[in-house]
Design a protein around this motif. Sequence first.
Motif, PDB file in Angstrom:
ATOM      1  N   ASN A  58       0.834  -1.202   0.000  1.00  0.00           N
ATOM      2  CA  ASN A  58       0.000   0.000   0.000  1.00  0.00           C
ATOM      3  C   ASN A  58       0.866   1.248   0.000  1.00  0.00           C
ATOM      4  O   ASN A  58       0.545   2.238  -0.672  1.00  0.00           O
ATOM      5  CB  ASN A  58      -0.931   0.010   1.215  1.00  0.00           C
ATOM      6  CG  ASN A  58      -2.091  -0.950   1.057  1.00  0.00           C
ATOM      7  OD1 ASN A  58      -2.291  -1.548   0.004  1.00  0.00           O
ATOM      8  ND2 ASN A  58      -2.862  -1.097   2.113  1.00  0.00           N
ATOM      9  N   GLN A  62       0.976   4.494  -2.693  1.00  0.00           N
ATOM     10  CA  GLN A  62       0.892   5.906  -2.312  1.00  0.00           C
ATOM     11  C   GLN A  62       2.111   6.687  -2.807  1.00  0.00           C
ATOM     12  O   GLN A  62       1.964   7.728  -3.457  1.00  0.00           O
ATOM     13  CB  GLN A  62       0.791   6.034  -0.790  1.00  0.00           C
ATOM     14  CG  GLN A  62      -0.505   5.509  -0.210  1.00  0.00           C
ATOM     15  CD  GLN A  62      -0.480   5.541   1.296  1.00  0.00           C
ATOM     16  OE1 GLN A  62      -0.550   6.610   1.895  1.00  0.00           O
ATOM     17  NE2 GLN A  62      -0.365   4.373   1.909  1.00  0.00           N
ATOM     18  N   SER A  68      -4.275   7.728  -2.734  1.00  0.00           N
ATOM     19  CA  SER A  68      -4.479   8.371  -1.433  1.00  0.00           C
ATOM     20  C   SER A  68      -4.632   7.335  -0.322  1.00  0.00           C
ATOM     21  O   SER A  68      -5.229   6.272  -0.521  1.00  0.00           O
ATOM     22  CB  SER A  68      -5.694   9.303  -1.463  1.00  0.00           C
ATOM     23  OG  SER A  68      -6.880   8.603  -1.207  1.00  0.00           O
ATOM     24  N   ALA A  69      -4.093   7.677   0.832  1.00  0.00           N
ATOM     25  CA  ALA A  69      -4.222   6.815   2.007  1.00  0.00           C
ATOM     26  C   ALA A  69      -5.692   6.624   2.353  1.00  0.00           C
ATOM     27  O   ALA A  69      -6.103   5.539   2.780  1.00  0.00           O
ATOM     28  CB  ALA A  69      -3.461   7.424   3.183  1.00  0.00           C
ATOM     29  N   GLN A  70      -6.488   7.653   2.134  1.00  0.00           N
ATOM     30  CA  GLN A  70      -7.922   7.596   2.436  1.00  0.00           C
ATOM     31  C   GLN A  70      -8.623   6.556   1.551  1.00  0.00           C
ATOM     32  O   GLN A  70      -9.468   5.802   2.023  1.00  0.00           O
ATOM     33  CB  GLN A  70      -8.556   8.982   2.244  1.00  0.00           C
ATOM     34  CG  GLN A  70      -9.959   9.083   2.783  1.00  0.00           C
ATOM     35  CD  GLN A  70     -10.025   8.905   4.292  1.00  0.00           C
ATOM     36  OE1 GLN A  70      -9.104   9.294   5.019  1.00  0.00           O
ATOM     37  NE2 GLN A  70     -11.098   8.311   4.771  1.00  0.00           N
ATOM     38  N   THR A  71      -8.256   6.504   0.284  1.00  0.00           N
ATOM     39  CA  THR A  71      -8.840   5.516  -0.628  1.00  0.00           C
ATOM     40  C   THR A  71      -8.506   4.108  -0.162  1.00  0.00           C
ATOM     41  O   THR A  71      -9.374   3.230  -0.123  1.00  0.00           O
ATOM     42  CB  THR A  71      -8.337   5.731  -2.072  1.00  0.00           C
ATOM     43  OG1 THR A  71      -8.760   7.023  -2.501  1.00  0.00           O
ATOM     44  CG2 THR A  71      -8.869   4.676  -3.025  1.00  0.00           C
ATOM     45  N   LEU A  73      -7.701   3.160   2.847  1.00  0.00           N
ATOM     46  CA  LEU A  73      -8.376   2.913   4.122  1.00  0.00           C
ATOM     47  C   LEU A  73      -9.857   2.593   3.909  1.00  0.00           C
ATOM     48  O   LEU A  73     -10.387   1.639   4.476  1.00  0.00           O
ATOM     49  CB  LEU A  73      -8.225   4.141   5.028  1.00  0.00           C
ATOM     50  CG  LEU A  73      -8.769   4.023   6.442  1.00  0.00           C
ATOM     51  CD1 LEU A  73      -7.982   2.974   7.231  1.00  0.00           C
ATOM     52  CD2 LEU A  73      -8.691   5.368   7.146  1.00  0.00           C
ATOM     53  N   GLU A  74     -10.508   3.363   3.060  1.00  0.00           N
ATOM     54  CA  GLU A  74     -11.950   3.199   2.854  1.00  0.00           C
ATOM     55  C   GLU A  74     -12.307   2.010   1.962  1.00  0.00           C
ATOM     56  O   GLU A  74     -13.323   1.354   2.182  1.00  0.00           O
ATOM     57  CB  GLU A  74     -12.545   4.469   2.235  1.00  0.00           C
ATOM     58  CG  GLU A  74     -12.636   5.620   3.202  1.00  0.00           C
ATOM     59  CD  GLU A  74     -13.228   6.874   2.559  1.00  0.00           C
ATOM     60  OE1 GLU A  74     -13.839   6.782   1.477  1.00  0.00           O
ATOM     61  OE2 GLU A  74     -13.065   7.944   3.170  1.00  0.00           O
ATOM     62  N   HIS A  75     -11.494   1.750   0.941  1.00  0.00           N
ATOM     63  CA  HIS A  75     -11.848   0.751  -0.061  1.00  0.00           C
ATOM     64  C   HIS A  75     -10.927  -0.463  -0.105  1.00  0.00           C
ATOM     65  O   HIS A  75     -11.308  -1.493  -0.647  1.00  0.00           O
ATOM     66  CB  HIS A  75     -11.885   1.393  -1.457  1.00  0.00           C
ATOM     67  CG  HIS A  75     -12.830   2.540  -1.551  1.00  0.00           C
ATOM     68  ND1 HIS A  75     -14.189   2.375  -1.708  1.00  0.00           N
ATOM     69  CD2 HIS A  75     -12.620   3.881  -1.502  1.00  0.00           C
ATOM     70  CE1 HIS A  75     -14.768   3.565  -1.750  1.00  0.00           C
ATOM     71  NE2 HIS A  75     -13.839   4.490  -1.630  1.00  0.00           N
ATOM     72  N   THR A  82      -9.137   2.093  -5.937  1.00  0.00           N
ATOM     73  CA  THR A  82      -7.668   2.075  -5.881  1.00  0.00           C
ATOM     74  C   THR A  82      -7.057   1.949  -7.261  1.00  0.00           C
ATOM     75  O   THR A  82      -6.125   2.688  -7.603  1.00  0.00           O
ATOM     76  CB  THR A  82      -7.180   0.957  -4.940  1.00  0.00           C
ATOM     77  OG1 THR A  82      -7.594   1.280  -3.602  1.00  0.00           O
ATOM     78  CG2 THR A  82      -5.671   0.815  -4.978  1.00  0.00           C
ATOM     79  N   GLU A  85      -7.117   5.199  -9.173  1.00  0.00           N
ATOM     80  CA  GLU A  85      -6.046   6.125  -8.770  1.00  0.00           C
ATOM     81  C   GLU A  85      -4.684   5.633  -9.248  1.00  0.00           C
ATOM     82  O   GLU A  85      -3.824   6.437  -9.617  1.00  0.00           O
ATOM     83  CB  GLU A  85      -6.065   6.340  -7.259  1.00  0.00           C
ATOM     84  CG  GLU A  85      -7.257   7.161  -6.820  1.00  0.00           C
ATOM     85  CD  GLU A  85      -7.231   7.546  -5.355  1.00  0.00           C
ATOM     86  OE1 GLU A  85      -6.134   7.559  -4.734  1.00  0.00           O
ATOM     87  OE2 GLU A  85      -8.314   7.841  -4.815  1.00  0.00           O
TER      88      GLU A  85
END
Length: 162
Positions: A58, A62, A68-71, A73-75, A82, A85
């Motif tokens: 991961n 990044q 994004s770390a948020q992507t 984390l969320e997905h 992912t 991106e």
Amino acid sequence: MEANALYKLAEQLGQVLSAAEYRLVTAESCTGGGIAKICTEVAGSSAWFDCAWVTYSNQSKQDLLGVSAQTLLEHGAVSEATVVEMVQGALKRAKAQVAIAVSGIAGPTGGTVYKPVGAVCIAWLIVGQEVQAKTFYFQGDRSKIRDSAVAEALRYLLSLLQ
């Protein structure tokens, strides 16, 4: 899919990319560079293949591709969000007009109820067009799942270009 069939797909893709004067970049996770490997086995591929990233962790997704770390984390790493991106980051960082990104669970472990072994997300991006992303559920052992992902990535890109 046997190696000869993968080679023929890569060869055909190279002809289409060359005719369009396009270059390809890949961002790979579960395929471990398999798309780049089969493409660069084609003689003359330097005319249409630019570069590749194998971003297995991961953190590398990044750092190298701008996921994004948020992507994550969320997905999670295995998600259409992912790979979208990843494919956008690869195209932005390369001297190419076409990109493929792939992330999945090749097994034999790592699967869950929601993301079983064989779940693979692939994204494609051609400059000036919308990102395409799909999730596949391939069957077989680790090698077969990876080969299936490579084949589908090439096959679908060919359909987008033709």
